[in-house]
Design a protein around this motif. Structure first.
Motif, short mmCIF file in Angstrom:
data_model
loop_
_atom_site.label_atom_id
_atom_site.label_comp_id
_atom_site.label_asym_id
_atom_site.label_seq_id
_atom_site.Cartn_x
_atom_site.Cartn_y
_atom_site.Cartn_z
N THR A 45 0.83 -1.20 0.00
CA THR A 45 0.00 0.00 0.00
C THR A 45 0.86 1.25 0.00
OG1 THR A 45 -1.79 -1.14 1.18
CG2 THR A 45 -1.78 1.26 1.26
N THR A 46 1.93 1.25 0.84
CA THR A 46 2.81 2.41 0.91
C THR A 46 3.50 2.65 -0.43
OG1 THR A 46 3.20 2.10 3.28
CG2 THR A 46 4.84 3.37 2.07
N VAL A 47 3.96 1.57 -1.08
CA VAL A 47 4.62 1.70 -2.38
C VAL A 47 3.65 2.30 -3.39
CG1 VAL A 47 5.54 0.41 -4.35
CG2 VAL A 47 6.32 -0.12 -2.04
N ALA A 167 -18.53 0.38 1.52
CA ALA A 167 -18.90 1.07 2.76
C ALA A 167 -18.22 0.45 3.97
CB ALA A 167 -20.42 1.03 2.93
N ALA A 168 -17.89 -0.84 3.87
CA ALA A 168 -17.20 -1.54 4.96
C ALA A 168 -15.69 -1.43 4.83
CB ALA A 168 -17.63 -3.01 4.98
N GLY A 169 -15.23 -0.67 3.84
CA GLY A 169 -13.79 -0.52 3.63
C GLY A 169 -13.15 -1.68 2.92
N ARG A 170 -13.97 -2.55 2.35
CA ARG A 170 -13.46 -3.72 1.63
C ARG A 170 -13.48 -3.42 0.14
NH1 ARG A 170 -10.65 -6.58 4.49
NH2 ARG A 170 -11.19 -8.54 3.46
N ILE A 171 -12.44 -2.77 -0.34
CA ILE A 171 -12.38 -2.29 -1.71
C ILE A 171 -11.39 -3.13 -2.52
CG2 ILE A 171 -11.87 -0.31 -3.18
CD1 ILE A 171 -12.56 1.47 -0.77
N PRO A 172 -11.83 -3.78 -3.59
CA PRO A 172 -10.92 -4.59 -4.39
C PRO A 172 -9.80 -3.75 -4.99
CG PRO A 172 -13.21 -5.10 -4.92
CD PRO A 172 -13.22 -3.86 -4.07
N ASP A 173 -8.58 -4.26 -4.89
CA ASP A 173 -7.42 -3.56 -5.45
C ASP A 173 -6.76 -4.40 -6.55
OD1 ASP A 173 -5.32 -1.31 -5.13
OD2 ASP A 173 -4.10 -3.13 -4.92
N SER A 174 -6.96 -5.70 -6.48
CA SER A 174 -6.39 -6.59 -7.49
C SER A 174 -7.30 -7.82 -7.60
CB SER A 174 -4.96 -7.02 -7.13
OG SER A 174 -4.95 -7.76 -5.92
N GLY A 175 -7.13 -8.53 -8.69
CA GLY A 175 -7.96 -9.71 -8.88
C GLY A 175 -7.31 -10.73 -9.78
N ASP A 211 -4.27 -4.52 0.99
CA ASP A 211 -3.50 -5.22 2.03
C ASP A 211 -3.33 -6.70 1.73
OD1 ASP A 211 -6.10 -6.07 2.39
OD2 ASP A 211 -6.31 -5.31 4.44
N GLY A 212 -3.87 -7.17 0.60
CA GLY A 212 -3.76 -8.57 0.23
C GLY A 212 -4.86 -9.46 0.76
N ASP A 213 -5.72 -8.92 1.62
CA ASP A 213 -6.81 -9.73 2.18
C ASP A 213 -7.88 -9.99 1.12
OD1 ASP A 213 -5.56 -9.79 4.60
OD2 ASP A 213 -6.85 -8.30 5.56
N VAL A 214 -8.51 -11.15 1.22
CA VAL A 214 -9.57 -11.51 0.29
C VAL A 214 -10.80 -10.65 0.55
CG1 VAL A 214 -11.14 -13.34 -0.45
CG2 VAL A 214 -8.76 -13.88 0.07
N VAL A 215 -11.30 -10.01 -0.50
CA VAL A 215 -12.53 -9.22 -0.42
C VAL A 215 -13.72 -10.07 -0.84
CG1 VAL A 215 -13.77 -7.22 -1.34
CG2 VAL A 215 -11.32 -7.05 -0.82
N GLU A 216 -13.56 -10.80 -1.93
CA GLU A 216 -14.68 -11.59 -2.45
C GLU A 216 -14.17 -12.64 -3.42
OE1 GLU A 216 -18.80 -10.92 -5.10
OE2 GLU A 216 -17.25 -9.37 -5.02
N LYS A 217 -14.82 -13.79 -3.41
CA LYS A 217 -14.66 -14.75 -4.51
C LYS A 217 -16.03 -14.90 -5.16
CE LYS A 217 -13.57 -19.31 -6.18
NZ LYS A 217 -13.08 -20.67 -5.95
N VAL A 218 -16.06 -14.76 -6.47
CA VAL A 218 -17.33 -14.87 -7.18
C VAL A 218 -17.15 -15.77 -8.39
CG1 VAL A 218 -16.87 -12.72 -8.43
CG2 VAL A 218 -19.20 -13.61 -8.32
N THR A 219 -18.06 -16.70 -8.55
CA THR A 219 -18.10 -17.56 -9.72
C THR A 219 -19.35 -17.19 -10.51
OG1 THR A 219 -16.98 -19.35 -8.57
CG2 THR A 219 -18.18 -19.91 -10.57
#
Length: 239
Positions: A45-47, A167-175, A211-219
């Motif tokens: 995130t800092t980078v 709204a919960a701060g769970r914003i996808p940054d990569s996928g 931060d690398g945390d999983v936000v969502e998995k969707v099929t």
């Protein structure tokens, strides 16, 4: 978060001085995120924040490494709006039927995603055209953490999972996505009002935050006559 602000400005200042001094020649590629993280001992995130500062200063241009755009009948969909609203804005009316919205335990999925908690929010939805034929069947799995733990009880914000996550701060940054074409099984065909064996796109995506945390998995099962997936590639951060 003054410490975090200081860190990314410090990284940006060092790189800016190197660019101005000619350490990184005009048109050359900066070291990758991993190399910069190792060099400065900071988070991804800092980078990225530091690279954003350099971009604002006009010292670098950044290009997405790999991205994807989903289209319906050739028109791009704004996934931040949600597909139903995006299609409505294009003049295509869909109805969305919720098949499942509950907390579940899924040990196999937690193991696949490398998560300690096995608790997820399961949201399964089918989207249909006016004639009743389904064009998409989506199985979303969201880690049941923090304010999302009671999501089935309080519902989605304005009917949108994307907005609720943001709204919960769970914003996808990569996928990461896996795409295949396969025939519908009997249950899938019944839900979609289609014929068993009919070919549909199967897109399995895992979205992670900065931060690398999983936000969502969707099929998603998508009608290939209506949906297309356009993938674009490009270079990383450039001077």
């Amino acid at each position: 978060m003054p410490g975090q602000v200081y860190k990314h400005h410090r990284v940006a200042h060092v790189l800016a001085e190197e660019i101005r001094a000619g350490v990184h020649a005009d048109g050359s590629k900066l070291p990758g995120e991993h190399a910069l993280r190792e060099r400065f001992g900071v988070s991804r995130t800092t980078v990225r924040q530091a690279l954003g500062v350099l971009g604002d200063q006009g010292l670098i241009e950044t290009h997405a490494g790999i991205g994807s755009i989903v289209t319906f009948d050739g028109a791009p969909l704004d996934q931040q709006l949600g597909w139903t609203r995006a299609l409505a804005a294009q003049g295509t009316e869909l109805t969305t039927e919720t098949l499942r919205f509950e907390r579940i335990r899924d040990d196999a999925l937690a193991d696949e995603l490398g998560l300690e908690s096995t608790r997820f929010i399961a949201l399964d939805r089918v989207r249909r055209l006016a004639d009743g034929h389904g064009v998409s069947l989506e199985f979303s799995r969201v880690p049941a953490v923090g304010s999302l733990a009671d999501l089935p009880e309080r519902g989605l914000d304005d009917g949108s999972l994307s907005r609720t996550l943001a709204a919960a701060g769970r914003i996808p940054d990569s996928g990461e996505a896996h795409i295949a074409v396969a025939g519908l099984d009997t249950d899938e065909a019944a839900i979609l009002h289609r014929s068993p064996g009919e070919s549909f796109l199967r897109v399995s995506q895992v979205f992670r935050g900065a931060d690398g945390d999983v936000v969502e998995k969707v099929t998603s099962l998508l009608d290939p006559s209506r949906f297309q997936l356009h993938v674009r590639t490009g270079r990383g951060a450039q001077l």
